[in-house]
Design a protein around this motif. Structure first.
Motif, PDB file in Angstrom:
ATOM      1  N   GLN A  57     -59.435  26.965   3.483  1.00 37.16           N
ATOM      2  CA  GLN A  57     -59.837  25.637   3.282  1.00 37.16           C
ATOM      3  C   GLN A  57     -58.813  24.026   2.424  1.00 37.16           C
ATOM      4  O   GLN A  57     -57.799  25.059   2.778  1.00 37.16           O
ATOM      5  N   LEU A  58     -59.109  23.128   2.750  1.00 37.45           N
ATOM      6  CA  LEU A  58     -58.170  22.067   2.600  1.00 37.45           C
ATOM      7  C   LEU A  58     -58.120  21.316   1.010  1.00 37.45           C
ATOM      8  O   LEU A  58     -59.670  21.367   1.191  1.00 37.45           O
ATOM      9  N   ILE A  59     -57.576  21.809   0.577  1.00 38.02           N
ATOM     10  CA  ILE A  59     -57.813  21.317  -0.745  1.00 38.02           C
ATOM     11  C   ILE A  59     -57.295  20.239  -1.694  1.00 38.02           C
ATOM     12  O   ILE A  59     -55.515  20.148  -0.971  1.00 38.02           O
ATOM     13  N   PHE A  60     -57.770  18.622  -1.731  1.00 37.64           N
ATOM     14  CA  PHE A  60     -57.346  18.064  -2.690  1.00 37.64           C
ATOM     15  C   PHE A  60     -57.157  17.951  -4.048  1.00 37.64           C
ATOM     16  O   PHE A  60     -58.292  17.741  -4.495  1.00 37.64           O
ATOM     17  N   LYS A  61     -56.188  16.997  -4.583  1.00 36.81           N
ATOM     18  CA  LYS A  61     -56.391  17.935  -6.035  1.00 36.81           C
ATOM     19  C   LYS A  61     -55.949  16.722  -6.868  1.00 36.81           C
ATOM     20  O   LYS A  61     -54.779  15.517  -6.059  1.00 36.81           O
ATOM     21  N   MET A  62     -56.488  15.985  -7.894  1.00 29.12           N
ATOM     22  CA  MET A  62     -55.623  15.567  -8.515  1.00 29.12           C
ATOM     23  C   MET A  62     -55.117  15.942  -9.706  1.00 29.12           C
ATOM     24  O   MET A  62     -55.882  17.119 -10.728  1.00 29.12           O
ATOM     25  N   ASP A  63     -53.760  16.173  -9.947  1.00 31.82           N
ATOM     26  CA  ASP A  63     -53.378  16.654 -10.676  1.00 31.82           C
ATOM     27  C   ASP A  63     -52.545  16.065 -12.032  1.00 31.82           C
ATOM     28  O   ASP A  63     -51.475  15.994 -12.676  1.00 31.82           O
ATOM     29  N   GLY A  64     -53.137  14.415 -12.105  1.00 36.58           N
ATOM     30  CA  GLY A  64     -52.815  13.348 -13.302  1.00 36.58           C
ATOM     31  C   GLY A  64     -50.751  13.025 -12.899  1.00 36.58           C
ATOM     32  O   GLY A  64     -50.314  12.496 -13.584  1.00 36.58           O
ATOM     33  N   GLU A  89     -62.900  24.312   5.753  1.00 28.31           N
ATOM     34  CA  GLU A  89     -63.015  23.780   4.850  1.00 28.31           C
ATOM     35  C   GLU A  89     -62.866  22.476   4.360  1.00 28.31           C
ATOM     36  O   GLU A  89     -61.602  22.653   3.832  1.00 28.31           O
ATOM     37  N   LEU A  90     -63.193  21.160   3.326  1.00 26.61           N
ATOM     38  CA  LEU A  90     -62.515  20.536   3.402  1.00 26.61           C
ATOM     39  C   LEU A  90     -63.208  20.587   1.685  1.00 26.61           C
ATOM     40  O   LEU A  90     -64.255  20.129   1.501  1.00 26.61           O
ATOM     41  N   ARG A  91     -61.986  20.766   0.721  1.00 24.38           N
ATOM     42  CA  ARG A  91     -62.924  20.245  -0.481  1.00 24.38           C
ATOM     43  C   ARG A  91     -61.653  19.782  -1.790  1.00 24.38           C
ATOM     44  O   ARG A  91     -60.832  19.039  -1.023  1.00 24.38           O
ATOM     45  N   MET A  92     -62.216  19.304  -2.566  1.00 20.00           N
ATOM     46  CA  MET A  92     -61.594  19.129  -3.997  1.00 20.00           C
ATOM     47  C   MET A  92     -61.587  19.002  -4.814  1.00 20.00           C
ATOM     48  O   MET A  92     -62.935  19.971  -5.471  1.00 20.00           O
ATOM     49  N   ASP A  93     -60.411  19.250  -5.950  1.00 21.23           N
ATOM     50  CA  ASP A  93     -60.636  19.877  -6.993  1.00 21.23           C
ATOM     51  C   ASP A  93     -60.316  18.695  -8.003  1.00 21.23           C
ATOM     52  O   ASP A  93     -59.317  17.969  -8.113  1.00 21.23           O
ATOM     53  N   VAL A  94     -61.033  17.889  -9.261  1.00 17.62           N
ATOM     54  CA  VAL A  94     -61.169  16.609  -9.202  1.00 17.62           C
ATOM     55  C   VAL A  94     -60.307  17.203 -11.302  1.00 17.62           C
ATOM     56  O   VAL A  94     -59.245  16.137 -11.426  1.00 17.62           O
ATOM     57  N   ASN A  95     -60.741  17.200 -11.655  1.00 16.35           N
ATOM     58  CA  ASN A  95     -60.642  18.375 -13.242  1.00 16.35           C
ATOM     59  C   ASN A  95     -61.247  19.286 -13.297  1.00 16.35           C
ATOM     60  O   ASN A  95     -61.853  20.051 -12.138  1.00 16.35           O
ATOM     61  N   ILE A  96     -61.232  20.446 -14.468  1.00 16.14           N
ATOM     62  CA  ILE A  96     -61.732  21.444 -15.319  1.00 16.14           C
ATOM     63  C   ILE A  96     -62.855  21.648 -14.677  1.00 16.14           C
ATOM     64  O   ILE A  96     -63.978  22.853 -13.999  1.00 16.14           O
ATOM     65  N   GLN A  97     -63.327  20.322 -15.016  1.00 11.55           N
ATOM     66  CA  GLN A  97     -64.846  20.586 -14.823  1.00 11.55           C
ATOM     67  C   GLN A  97     -65.931  20.195 -13.186  1.00 11.55           C
ATOM     68  O   GLN A  97     -66.158  20.428 -12.685  1.00 11.55           O
ATOM     69  N   TYR A  98     -65.202  19.272 -12.363  1.00 14.04           N
ATOM     70  CA  TYR A  98     -65.367  19.092 -11.006  1.00 14.04           C
ATOM     71  C   TYR A  98     -64.564  19.965 -10.696  1.00 14.04           C
ATOM     72  O   TYR A  98     -63.597  19.159 -10.200  1.00 14.04           O
ATOM     73  N   LYS A  99     -64.565  21.004  -9.660  1.00 14.58           N
ATOM     74  CA  LYS A  99     -63.698  21.770  -9.420  1.00 14.58           C
ATOM     75  C   LYS A  99     -64.496  22.461  -7.928  1.00 14.58           C
ATOM     76  O   LYS A  99     -65.127  22.692  -7.964  1.00 14.58           O
ATOM     77  N   ASP A 100     -63.814  22.574  -6.728  1.00 15.70           N
ATOM     78  CA  ASP A 100     -64.118  23.135  -5.830  1.00 15.70           C
ATOM     79  C   ASP A 100     -65.722  22.216  -5.284  1.00 15.70           C
ATOM     80  O   ASP A 100     -66.002  22.795  -4.850  1.00 15.70           O
ATOM     81  N   MET A 101     -64.980  20.595  -5.144  1.00 14.73           N
ATOM     82  CA  MET A 101     -66.008  20.320  -5.150  1.00 14.73           C
ATOM     83  C   MET A 101     -66.630  19.657  -3.344  1.00 14.73           C
ATOM     84  O   MET A 101     -65.162  19.471  -2.291  1.00 14.73           O
TER      85      MET A 101
END
Length: 121
Positions: A57-64, A89-101
């Motif tokens: 996976q290629l994971i895009f992240k918001m880390d603040g 696969e492309l995935r995204m981690d927004v925050n603790i509640q929305y991980k591996d989107m």
């Protein structure tokens, strides 16, 4: 489900690989009256990416952080990837509640020079 190869192709077609475009997360929510319809719920800048070889996976992240991810930071290294990595696969981690989107689509805003990765929340 979107893959690295889909991202590369869309960036080339939609924005011509312009490196200055900021990469943002576009949030889509299901309509309360019709779950088949998605409503645009806003946008937020993405800060980093992580290539997870084990999960493929290629994971895009918001880390603040204050950093903002640009097309110029991600596309050049992806262009030289082998075909196996292109199918990560492309995935995204927004925050603790929305991980591996799952990233469900792509978009752009030419006026604000933003390239958008849409997720459904």
């Amino acid at each position: 489900m979107k893959f690295i190869i889909d991202l590369i192709e869309d960036v080339r077609e939609q924005i011509g690989n312009h490196e200055e475009y900021l990469v943002t997360a576009g949030l889509l929510k299901a309509d309360e009256n019709d779950s088949e319809k998605l409503i645009y719920a806003g946008e937020a800048p993405l800060n980093t990416t992580v290539l997870d070889e084990q999960k493929r996976q290629l994971i895009f992240k918001m880390d603040g952080s204050e950093s903002e991810l640009t097309i110029g930071e991600i596309i050049p290294s992806l262009l030289i990837s082998d075909m196996d990595r292109m199918m990560y696969e492309l995935r995204m981690d927004v925050n603790i509640q929305y991980k591996d989107m799952e990233i469900v689509g792509f978009g752009k805003n030419d006026q604000q020079k933003r390239y958008i990765l849409f997720i459904r929340i």
